[in-house]
Write a protein that holds these residues in place. Structure first.
Motif, short mmCIF file in Angstrom:
data_model
loop_
_atom_site.label_atom_id
_atom_site.label_comp_id
_atom_site.label_asym_id
_atom_site.label_seq_id
_atom_site.Cartn_x
_atom_site.Cartn_y
_atom_site.Cartn_z
N UNK A 44 32.39 50.62 64.66
CA UNK A 44 33.75 51.37 64.74
C UNK A 44 33.29 52.85 64.78
N UNK A 45 33.77 53.63 65.42
CA UNK A 45 33.58 55.06 65.63
C UNK A 45 34.40 55.91 64.61
N UNK A 46 33.88 56.86 63.72
CA UNK A 46 34.74 57.28 62.77
C UNK A 46 34.64 58.76 63.34
N UNK A 57 42.85 60.81 67.17
CA UNK A 57 41.91 60.68 68.52
C UNK A 57 41.57 59.24 68.81
N UNK A 58 42.23 58.33 68.03
CA UNK A 58 41.86 56.90 68.32
C UNK A 58 43.02 56.14 67.69
N UNK A 59 43.25 55.07 68.06
CA UNK A 59 44.20 53.93 67.33
C UNK A 59 43.56 53.47 66.21
N UNK A 91 46.83 55.01 58.02
CA UNK A 91 47.96 54.44 57.36
C UNK A 91 47.51 53.76 56.25
N UNK A 92 46.16 52.94 56.66
CA UNK A 92 45.79 52.09 55.43
C UNK A 92 45.31 52.94 54.13
N UNK A 127 39.86 44.43 65.37
CA UNK A 127 40.65 44.66 66.32
C UNK A 127 39.94 45.91 67.30
N UNK A 128 39.11 46.68 66.57
CA UNK A 128 38.58 47.74 67.10
C UNK A 128 37.15 48.00 67.28
#
Length: 278
Positions: free
Chosen positions: A264-266, A169-171, A178-179, A257-258
């Motif tokens: 940041x939104x989880x 849903x988001x980059x 991936x982390x 970055x985000x």
């Protein structure tokens, strides 16, 4: 979750190596002992829509007595209590149960039992519904199903709940996934076990006629909260682990970055699997 995780257990069922053995179950019970503070502060809650839906389908009438199994620090237990239910929280981990008692111990409709899912010690036919939030994948399926059926009144109902990150849903969430795949300790195996379970619920319910309800959920984290959220998970490399410093550096890069407005939104999709135990 990443398809790479599901590939680990492709074509397996709970009758083979996806099924936790006795030694693993004991290890699982202690898995979060050194993560309790982060768990209390940084784990997501569950939307009120979960309670509303279970009421709509008559799984949670106002008079229902609920056994919340693998209750952890009591996140879902608290939601049930707020909804007016009598709740017996069953948790095998001392540190998690202690944290739950500190928060909920004074509640008159709350009781905590120190026991595993496979042997809750609760009386026969003593509850109307069993819930397991973010926990069912740690249990041994066959004895757990027998135990849940024993402690519930007919029609023997179970609701299993998970917050699943909405990774596409988001980059930010795609890169966070991936982390975890790179640095998470046993992450792929843990997610594969969960995906195996969600694709094959029969061992817990005794049939495949299981209903699913999904609703959105979200958390917003400053950097310290994002660190705490990662370290609250069983796969988060703790200080002293060789991957702790690399994962913290990468996490900082993702946050820088985000983040917007310092957060940041989880995003999550909260899934509820519910049905009768047969």
């Amino acid at each position: 979750y990443s398809s790479a995780a599901s590939d680990v257990y492709k074509r397996q069922s709970w009758s083979d190596s996806a099924k936790p053995g006795p030694a693993e179950r004991m290890k699982n019970a202690e898995r979060f002992s050194n993560r309790v503070d982060d768990y209390v502060q940084h784990r997501p809650g569950y939307p009120a829509a979960v309670i509303e839906h279970l009421r709509d389908v008559d799984y949670l009438p106002h008079s229902a007595v609920v056994a919340d199994i693998g209750a952890g620090t009591g996140i879902f237990t608290a939601l049930l209590l707020d909804a007016g239910h009598q709740v017996i929280a069953v948790e095998p981990n001392d540190a998690m149960a202690t944290a739950m008692l500190e928060q909920l111990g004074e509640h008159e409709r709350f009781r905590c039992v120190h026991a595993p899912a496979e042997a809750t010690t609760l009386p026969d036919s003593s509850v109307d519904l069993v819930t397991a939030a973010q926990a069912l994948h740690w249990f041994d399926p066959e004895p757990t199903r027998a135990e849940f059926k024993r402690i519930t009144r007919a029609p023997h109902r179970l609701a299993a709940i998970w917050n699943r990150r909405d990774v596409d849903s988001s980059e930010f969430l795609t890169e966070y996934e991936a982390l975890l795949m790179r640095y998470g300790v046993g992450y792929a195996e843990t997610m594969a076990r969960r995906e195996t379970l969600e694709a094959f619920m029969n061992p817990f319910f005794g049939h495949d006629d299981v209903q699913i309800f999904t609703t959105p959920n979200a958390q917003y984290h400053a950097f310290d909260g994002l660190v705490g959220r990662l370290l609250s998970s069983s796969y988060g490399p703790k200080p002293g682990h060789p991957d702790h410093e690399p994962v913290m550096r990468r996490l900082r890069e993702l946050y820088d970055a985000h983040s917007g407005d310092g957060q940041v939104e989880m995003r999550y999709q909260t899934r509820v699997y519910y049905g009768e135990i047969r």
